[in-house]
Design a protein around this motif. Structure first.
Motif, short mmCIF file in Angstrom:
data_model
loop_
_atom_site.label_atom_id
_atom_site.label_comp_id
_atom_site.label_asym_id
_atom_site.label_seq_id
_atom_site.Cartn_x
_atom_site.Cartn_y
_atom_site.Cartn_z
N LEU A 69 0.86 -1.19 0.00
CA LEU A 69 0.00 0.00 0.00
C LEU A 69 0.89 1.24 0.00
N LEU A 70 0.53 2.21 -0.80
CA LEU A 70 1.27 3.47 -0.85
C LEU A 70 0.39 4.55 -0.23
N ALA A 107 -3.72 3.09 -4.68
CA ALA A 107 -2.78 2.94 -3.57
C ALA A 107 -2.33 1.50 -3.39
N VAL A 108 -3.00 0.56 -4.04
CA VAL A 108 -2.59 -0.84 -3.96
C VAL A 108 -1.57 -1.09 -5.07
N LEU A 109 -0.35 -1.45 -4.66
CA LEU A 109 0.74 -1.64 -5.61
C LEU A 109 0.98 -3.12 -5.86
N GLY A 110 1.96 -3.40 -6.68
CA GLY A 110 2.37 -4.77 -6.92
C GLY A 110 2.03 -5.21 -8.33
N ALA A 111 2.77 -6.21 -8.79
CA ALA A 111 2.55 -6.73 -10.14
C ALA A 111 1.20 -7.43 -10.25
N ARG A 177 5.84 9.87 1.15
CA ARG A 177 4.97 8.71 1.04
C ARG A 177 5.51 7.62 1.97
N VAL A 178 4.61 6.78 2.39
CA VAL A 178 5.01 5.62 3.17
C VAL A 178 4.48 4.39 2.44
N LYS A 179 5.40 3.53 2.07
CA LYS A 179 5.02 2.27 1.42
C LYS A 179 4.88 1.24 2.53
N MET A 180 3.69 0.66 2.63
CA MET A 180 3.43 -0.32 3.67
C MET A 180 3.27 -1.70 3.02
#
Length: 187
Positions: A69-70, A107-111, A177-180
Motif C-alpha cells: 500500500l502506498l 494505492a494498492v501496488l504490486g505486479a 509517502r510511506v510504502k506499507m
C-alpha cells in the motif's frame, strides 16, 4: 629453545591427574540427601480440586501473499508534535480506511494486486507491517521516524491493524509517502 620434559615433570602431572580422578570418584560415591519430610498438620487436608485447563487458541498463520500500500503522508507535521501531527495521523488513518474499503485502488501496488484485494475483501486482520518512509538519502532518519509514526497511527486507529507488529524502514523511491507491506492472517 625448547626445554625437554624430565621424569620429575611427568611424575608431577601424573600425580595431579591422579588427585583429580580420586576427587571425582569420592564425589560420586557420596549418598544423595534424604527427601524432605512433609510437615504433619493437625487439620485435615481438603481434597484437591480439578482446575479446568483452558483450550489453547488456534495458531494464526500469516498468508504468504501480502499487500503493498502506498500512503501519502505530510512529513512536516508527522515529524512535529501537537495538533498538527494528530491531524495528519487522522488523515493517514482515513487514507488507509479508503484503501481497505476499495475507494483508492491506485494505492494498492504490486505486479499482481489480486491476492491483496482478496485479503481486503475478506476483512482479514493484519499481522505484520513493514513501513518504508520514502525520502532522499539525506533524510534517512526522519523518513524512518515518519514510517514508524504512520504505522503506529494505523495500528492505533484502524481495527484491522490492531495488535499488528510493525517495522519501520527507509526507501529512496519517492518522497512524502510511506510504502506499507502488510501481511494478513489467513483466518
Amino acid at each position: 629453545m625448547r626445554e625437554r620434559l624430565t621424569a620429575a615433570h611427568l611424575a608431577g602431572w601424573l600425580f595431579a591427574d591422579l588427585l583429580l580422578v580420586l576427587f571425582l570418584v569420592s564425589l560420586s560415591a557420596q549418598p544423595s540427601p534424604p527427601p524432605p519430610v512433609p510437615a504433619v498438620s493437625s487439620s485435615p487436608t481438603p481434597p484437591p480440586t480439578a482446575v479446568p485447563t483452558p483450550e489453547p487458541a488456534p495458531a494464526r498463520l500469516l498468508s504468504k501473499d501480502y499487500c503493498e500500500l502506498l500512503i501519502r503522508a505530510d512529513f512536516g507535521p508527522m515529524l512535529g508534535s501537537g495538533p498538527a501531527r494528530t491531524a495528519e495521523e487522522r488523515r493517514v488513518v482515513r487514507r488507509v480506511d479508503a484503501v481497505l474499503a476499495g475507494r483508492d485502488p491506485e494505492a494498492v501496488l504490486g505486479a499482481d494486486p489480486g491476492p491483496c484485494r482478496e485479503h481486503l475483501r475478506r476483512d482479514r486482520q493484519a499481522g505484520i507491517i513493514i513501513a518504508y518512509g520514502a525520502a532522499p538519502r539525506s533524510s534517512i532518519g526522519p523518513a524512518t521516524q515518519v514510517a514508524k509514526r504512520v504505522s503506529d497511527a494505523v495500528i492505533a486507529g484502524q481495527p484491522r491493524f490492531a495488535g499488528a507488529t510493525a517495522l519501520a524502514q527507509w526507501t529512496e523511491q519517492g518522497t512524502d509517502r510511506v510504502k506499507m507491506i502488510v501481511f494478513f492472517y489467513e483466518q
